[in-house]
Motif scaffolding. Structure first.
Motif, PDB file in Angstrom:
ATOM      1  N   ASN A   6       0.901  -1.221  -0.028  1.00  9.34           N
ATOM      2  CA  ASN A   6       0.042  -0.028  -0.018  1.00  9.34           C
ATOM      3  C   ASN A   6       0.917   1.258   0.084  1.00  9.34           C
ATOM      4  O   ASN A   6       0.351   2.359   0.019  1.00  9.34           O
ATOM      5  CB  ASN A   6      -0.761  -0.239   1.057  1.00  9.34           C
ATOM      6  N   PHE A   9       0.023   4.685  -2.107  1.00 10.72           N
ATOM      7  CA  PHE A   9      -1.387   4.476  -2.704  1.00 10.72           C
ATOM      8  C   PHE A   9      -2.076   5.623  -3.195  1.00 10.72           C
ATOM      9  O   PHE A   9      -1.840   6.676  -2.487  1.00 10.72           O
ATOM     10  CB  PHE A   9      -2.118   3.840  -1.592  1.00 10.72           C
ATOM     11  N   ARG A  10      -2.151   5.630  -4.517  1.00 11.55           N
ATOM     12  CA  ARG A  10      -2.987   6.567  -4.847  1.00 11.55           C
ATOM     13  C   ARG A  10      -4.292   6.166  -5.855  1.00 11.55           C
ATOM     14  O   ARG A  10      -4.176   5.165  -6.598  1.00 11.55           O
ATOM     15  CB  ARG A  10      -2.002   7.281  -6.154  1.00 11.55           C
ATOM     16  N   VAL A  11      -5.293   7.039  -5.757  1.00 12.21           N
ATOM     17  CA  VAL A  11      -6.558   6.899  -6.377  1.00 12.21           C
ATOM     18  C   VAL A  11      -7.004   8.035  -7.476  1.00 12.21           C
ATOM     19  O   VAL A  11      -7.096   8.984  -6.828  1.00 12.21           O
ATOM     20  CB  VAL A  11      -7.637   6.304  -5.496  1.00 12.21           C
ATOM     21  N   ILE A  20      -6.244   2.873  -9.793  1.00 16.54           N
ATOM     22  CA  ILE A  20      -5.572   2.684  -8.342  1.00 16.54           C
ATOM     23  C   ILE A  20      -4.024   2.317  -8.724  1.00 16.54           C
ATOM     24  O   ILE A  20      -3.646   1.342  -9.562  1.00 16.54           O
ATOM     25  CB  ILE A  20      -6.125   1.736  -7.532  1.00 16.54           C
ATOM     26  N   SER A  22      -0.239   1.356  -6.275  1.00 16.19           N
ATOM     27  CA  SER A  22       0.511   1.328  -5.217  1.00 16.19           C
ATOM     28  C   SER A  22       1.469   0.345  -5.128  1.00 16.19           C
ATOM     29  O   SER A  22       1.852  -0.199  -6.598  1.00 16.19           O
ATOM     30  CB  SER A  22      -0.661   0.507  -4.060  1.00 16.19           C
ATOM     31  N   SER A  42     -17.051  -0.303   3.811  1.00 13.64           N
ATOM     32  CA  SER A  42     -16.047   0.185   4.727  1.00 13.64           C
ATOM     33  C   SER A  42     -16.122  -0.945   5.861  1.00 13.64           C
ATOM     34  O   SER A  42     -16.973  -1.672   6.311  1.00 13.64           O
ATOM     35  CB  SER A  42     -16.564   1.568   5.376  1.00 13.64           C
ATOM     36  N   SER A  55     -11.267   1.331   6.620  1.00 13.83           N
ATOM     37  CA  SER A  55     -10.356   0.723   5.351  1.00 13.83           C
ATOM     38  C   SER A  55     -11.840   0.775   4.156  1.00 13.83           C
ATOM     39  O   SER A  55     -12.590   0.057   4.678  1.00 13.83           O
ATOM     40  CB  SER A  55      -9.886  -0.685   5.735  1.00 13.83           C
ATOM     41  N   PHE A  74      -9.080   2.420  -0.539  1.00 15.08           N
ATOM     42  CA  PHE A  74      -8.327   3.118   0.196  1.00 15.08           C
ATOM     43  C   PHE A  74      -8.108   2.468   1.498  1.00 15.08           C
ATOM     44  O   PHE A  74      -9.073   2.198   2.339  1.00 15.08           O
ATOM     45  CB  PHE A  74      -9.010   4.630   0.645  1.00 15.08           C
ATOM     46  N   VAL A  77      -8.341   5.477   6.278  1.00 15.39           N
ATOM     47  CA  VAL A  77      -8.811   6.864   6.319  1.00 15.39           C
ATOM     48  C   VAL A  77      -9.524   7.059   7.650  1.00 15.39           C
ATOM     49  O   VAL A  77     -10.110   6.313   8.008  1.00 15.39           O
ATOM     50  CB  VAL A  77      -9.461   7.016   4.982  1.00 15.39           C
ATOM     51  N   ILE A  85     -13.757  11.515   0.492  1.00 11.87           N
ATOM     52  CA  ILE A  85     -13.224  10.527  -0.403  1.00 11.87           C
ATOM     53  C   ILE A  85     -14.203   9.960  -1.386  1.00 11.87           C
ATOM     54  O   ILE A  85     -14.230  10.045  -2.527  1.00 11.87           O
ATOM     55  CB  ILE A  85     -12.303   9.423   0.006  1.00 11.87           C
TER      56      ILE A  85
END
Length: 206
Positions: A6, A9-11, A20, A22, A42, A55, A74, A77, A85
């Motif tokens: 991770n 990590f970028r979206v 996505i 990572s 989630s 998560s 993600f 967060v 997000i």
């Protein structure tokens, strides 16, 4: 291993294309069609729920199907940023606060299973300790150790009572429930629902 996967990590999203990226040792890039996403989820453990950390995952054809691969949207967060997000990346799947939830008098149904198991372990422990006096200290110790996961289970079930619920915002349903020792919140669009199944345990029928 998860930290390495991770790392960075970028979206990003452009139109209906979600990308996505990572990875530390090996850089992964996954691209998918938003229209193919079935739901956004989630997940929280009792610890991350205490610190309000989520998560985020998504269910999409072809993503998260490989061995040891999770369909991560993600990895971690805080609660304040979850909706931000979702609004920026997946606005079609908004989580909403529960409007339908268990009534107070039904709480006992949530904790009956761990209470029952705890009582059973206690009774068996004392019977065995009485029958095998020479080993009573060991038996009582082991019985006490077995009660610890039952106590943890009861805590999970109690928190689950306050987490479980259902709501609808526009054409998006939010389902909140517990699965094992984790707490789930699922946002699913009405058009993606193909079946509704009702199930009752013995405790829920009481």
């Amino acid at each position: 291993i998860n930290i390495a996967k991770n790392y960075r990590f970028r979206v990003t999203r452009q139109g209906n294309s979600l990308q996505i990226q990572s990875g530390f040792f090996t850089r992964y890039r996954r691209q998918m069609n938003v229209l193919k996403v079935n739901l956004v989820e989630s997940r929280q453990s009792i610890i991350t729920k205490l610190f309000r950390i989520h998560s985020l995952f998504l269910h999409c054809a072809g993503y998260g199907k490989k061995k040891n691969e999770l369909s991560v949207l993600f990895p971690a967060v805080n609660e304040k940023m979850v909706q931000e997000i979702i609004d920026n990346i997946m606005p079609e799947w908004r989580f909403s606060k529960r409007t339908v939830f268990p009534k107070g008098r039904t709480m006992f149904r949530f904790i009956i299973p761990p209470i029952g198991v705890g009582i059973l372990i206690g009774v068996v422990t004392f019977i065995l300790a009485d029958l095998f006096v020479w080993f009573s200290d060991i038996i009582l110790f082991l019985g006490g150790m077995l009660e610890l996961p039952v106590l943890w289970w009861m805590i999970i079930r109690t928190v689950s009572f306050y987490h479980t619920g259902l709501s609808k915002d526009g054409d998006v349903y939010t389902l909140r429930f517990s699965h094992g020792f984790s707490f789930r919140s699922v946002a699913v669009r009405e058009e993606k629902i193909v079946q509704v199944k009702l199930r009752q345990s013995i405790c829920q029928r009481v």
